[in-house]
Design a protein around this motif. Sequence first.
Motif, PDB file in Angstrom:
ATOM      1  N   ILE A   1       8.559  -0.720 -52.142  1.00 25.23           N
ATOM      2  CA  ILE A   1       8.818   0.724 -51.905  1.00 25.23           C
ATOM      3  C   ILE A   1       9.794   1.181 -52.981  1.00 25.23           C
ATOM      4  O   ILE A   1      10.868   0.591 -53.148  1.00 25.23           O
ATOM      5  N   TYR A   2       9.370   2.218 -53.740  1.00 28.60           N
ATOM      6  CA  TYR A   2      10.249   2.732 -54.791  1.00 28.60           C
ATOM      7  C   TYR A   2      11.434   3.475 -54.155  1.00 28.60           C
ATOM      8  O   TYR A   2      11.272   4.232 -53.203  1.00 28.60           O
ATOM      9  N   LEU A   3      12.597   3.241 -54.752  1.00 25.37           N
ATOM     10  CA  LEU A   3      13.780   3.943 -54.212  1.00 25.37           C
ATOM     11  C   LEU A   3      14.136   5.185 -55.025  1.00 25.37           C
ATOM     12  O   LEU A   3      14.650   6.163 -54.495  1.00 25.37           O
TER      13      LEU A   3
ATOM     14  N   ASP B   1      -0.138   5.002 -47.384  1.00 20.10           N
ATOM     15  CA  ASP B   1       1.067   5.524 -48.044  1.00 20.10           C
ATOM     16  C   ASP B   1       2.343   4.787 -47.667  1.00 20.10           C
ATOM     17  O   ASP B   1       3.430   5.296 -47.828  1.00 20.10           O
ATOM     18  N   TYR B   2       2.173   3.547 -47.127  1.00 23.50           N
ATOM     19  CA  TYR B   2       3.390   2.828 -46.708  1.00 23.50           C
ATOM     20  C   TYR B   2       4.155   2.257 -47.889  1.00 23.50           C
ATOM     21  O   TYR B   2       5.358   2.190 -47.881  1.00 23.50           O
ATOM     22  N   PHE B   3       3.350   1.777 -48.884  1.00 17.43           N
ATOM     23  CA  PHE B   3       3.991   1.080 -50.021  1.00 17.43           C
ATOM     24  C   PHE B   3       3.561   1.730 -51.325  1.00 17.43           C
ATOM     25  O   PHE B   3       2.507   2.329 -51.428  1.00 17.43           O
ATOM     26  N   ASN B   4       4.422   1.551 -52.330  1.00 10.24           N
ATOM     27  CA  ASN B   4       4.032   2.011 -53.662  1.00 10.24           C
ATOM     28  C   ASN B   4       3.116   0.972 -54.334  1.00 10.24           C
ATOM     29  O   ASN B   4       2.239   1.327 -55.110  1.00 10.24           O
ATOM     30  N   SER B   5       3.337  -0.286 -54.010  1.00  9.60           N
ATOM     31  CA  SER B   5       2.377  -1.320 -54.480  1.00  9.60           C
ATOM     32  C   SER B   5       2.375  -2.471 -53.479  1.00  9.60           C
ATOM     33  O   SER B   5       3.375  -2.692 -52.787  1.00  9.60           O
ATOM     34  N   VAL B   6       1.204  -3.179 -53.408  1.00  5.57           N
ATOM     35  CA  VAL B   6       1.085  -4.336 -52.509  1.00  5.57           C
ATOM     36  C   VAL B   6       0.532  -5.504 -53.352  1.00  5.57           C
ATOM     37  O   VAL B   6      -0.332  -5.290 -54.218  1.00  5.57           O
ATOM     38  N   PHE B   7       1.046  -6.699 -53.078  1.00  5.21           N
ATOM     39  CA  PHE B   7       0.586  -7.857 -53.888  1.00  5.21           C
ATOM     40  C   PHE B   7       0.585  -9.114 -53.028  1.00  5.21           C
ATOM     41  O   PHE B   7       1.209  -9.176 -51.971  1.00  5.21           O
TER      42      PHE B   7
ATOM     43  N   VAL C   1      13.393  -1.091 -56.421  1.00  2.64           N
ATOM     44  CA  VAL C   1      12.548  -1.182 -55.216  1.00  2.64           C
ATOM     45  C   VAL C   1      13.228  -2.014 -54.146  1.00  2.64           C
ATOM     46  O   VAL C   1      14.173  -2.747 -54.419  1.00  2.64           O
ATOM     47  N   VAL C   2      12.676  -1.892 -52.926  1.00  8.18           N
ATOM     48  CA  VAL C   2      12.925  -2.918 -51.898  1.00  8.18           C
ATOM     49  C   VAL C   2      11.568  -3.506 -51.557  1.00  8.18           C
ATOM     50  O   VAL C   2      10.534  -2.836 -51.677  1.00  8.18           O
ATOM     51  N   MET C   3      11.621  -4.708 -51.118  1.00  7.64           N
ATOM     52  CA  MET C   3      10.334  -5.387 -50.847  1.00  7.64           C
ATOM     53  C   MET C   3      10.294  -5.852 -49.388  1.00  7.64           C
ATOM     54  O   MET C   3      11.245  -6.445 -48.888  1.00  7.64           O
ATOM     55  N   ILE C   4       9.145  -5.546 -48.772  1.00  5.65           N
ATOM     56  CA  ILE C   4       8.901  -6.065 -47.416  1.00  5.65           C
ATOM     57  C   ILE C   4       7.830  -7.146 -47.579  1.00  5.65           C
ATOM     58  O   ILE C   4       6.814  -6.937 -48.258  1.00  5.65           O
TER      59      ILE C   4
END
Length: 510
Positions: free
Chosen positions: A176-178, A97-103, A154-157
């Motif tokens: 991560i959705y804001l 549940d850390y990210f809304n999407s990973v790529f 979003v913000v992206m890590i």
Amino acid sequence: MPIMKVRLRTLILFLSAGSMLLTTCLIIFCIFWYQREEIRDYIAFSNEAYAKKIASTTDQYLASAQKQLEWSADLISNTFEKDDVKKQFLHISGQSDYFNSVFYINKESQVEVTTNQAGNMEGRYINTLNVKNNIINKIPLISSPFVSVVGNLVVMISQPVFSSQGNYQGFIGGTIYLTTDSILSRIIGQHFYGANTKVTILDSSDSVIFNDYDSHVLSIRKNFSSLCDSGVSGSMDLSSFTIGFACVDRSKWIVLISTPKQTATNMLYASVKKSLPLIFFILFTMIFVVFFISVKISQPLEKLAKITEGADGKSLLKKLPRVRTWFYEANQLTSAVYYRLMDMNQRAEKFREESATDPLTGILNRRGFFRALVNQSKSKTNSLILMDLDHFKKINDSYGHETGDRVLMNFSSLIKNSFKKNALIARFGGEEFVALLPGTDINAACAMAMKLQGEMYKLKFSDNENVTFSAGIVNLKISEDDVMQALVEADRLLYEAKESGRNKILRQEC
Ligand SMILES: Nc1nc2c(ncn2[C@@H]2O[C@H](COP(=O)(O)OP(=O)(O)OP(=O)(O)O)[C@@H](O)[C@H]2O)c(=O)[nH]1
């Protein structure tokens, strides 16, 4: 027109109640003023602590999220099996549940693996600024907020991927959705601290990452992010807000916790409102007590003032001991008035007596005679004898005034002894005397006057000389007019007696 004077009781009451009311207002004002400052300080302190807490939690979250991506980057650098990587990505975005999407995007900017089904992204090339930044810098990054290719804010890590030989392959990104549900929005969005307190999170370029309401805070100051340069946390008053802030170390985001300054005033109003019934109860009890005491204090003085209204000295003397005094000043005042009055009465009495008495002979003078008339019982038959020494001037001239005085005193003594005890005897002036004989008819009066003539003849002075007197006798009823009339008649007879040779007693014809 008499001027209305304020009463002592009213004065004490107004003075005491007024000062109590003023003191209460001042105390409430002081409490209000200082408490408001204290509450504002407390709000500033709490907001800072709360900002630190959110910043620390967010920082830990970012650290964990980066760790997850780092671990996946290792996996990709060892063996790049697309299915394994996708499984791994699904695990990160779904279960942890850390990210809304990973790529994963390779160094040619092509999306190789993504958990986001929307937009059919795999195989597509993305040339956004964020992607370029990652490929150029080849370091772990946390982006500013941006709108993703599929339309989410979003913000992206991101984490760079290197081969086992150390060659740059691309990077793994987690978004991560804001604005929609994410673990970040849940961490910072669910807070339980005061209804008026709001959370705002800005990135290092003051872009809004999270704002739990349409914040006025953002319109009153630009460049919040520069606060991170001066310290990790702090608080400040900004326009109508008290703001606590703290920096998220890893991302250089800044957490702002803001509370309207009015909140402190409202809290105080509420607490003053709550305590008002008690304050008023105490105040009115005190006013009642003061009223009671003011009545007790003023009572003796009021009584003293009241009994002096229109009272003469004698009735005042009778009433004064009835004034109950319980405190020193009233007691002293009442005693002073009492003794002063007594003294004045005694003096007045003495003066009255003196003013009615002839100082030489000690018998009544003209004034005393008429004053004494009032108390005389009214008899039907009364007589009045007016007597005057003959040639008295010669005695004075021949033997001196002292001898003259002695003759006057002896004559008055003889008169006193010659008539009844109820006779009213007075010296009318000079060598003239009057005797009013109540209940004595004119015959008896004549007899008494003649006896007095004989006694007088016996009375010798100096060189065996004697003095005679002439008299006029009238009868009368006792009233002032009668006496005046009788005196005029007696005076006429006396004059006649003098004219006819002196040493004579003439009586009125009846
Ligand atoms: N020693 C003395 N003499 C007084 C006093 N009062 C009045 N005389 C004097 O009494 C005298 C009265 O004189 P006159 O009025 O002429 O009367 P009189 O000499 O008795 O003459 P007649 O009354 O006509 O017989 C005056 O000389 C007064 O000065 C007093 O208190 N003491």
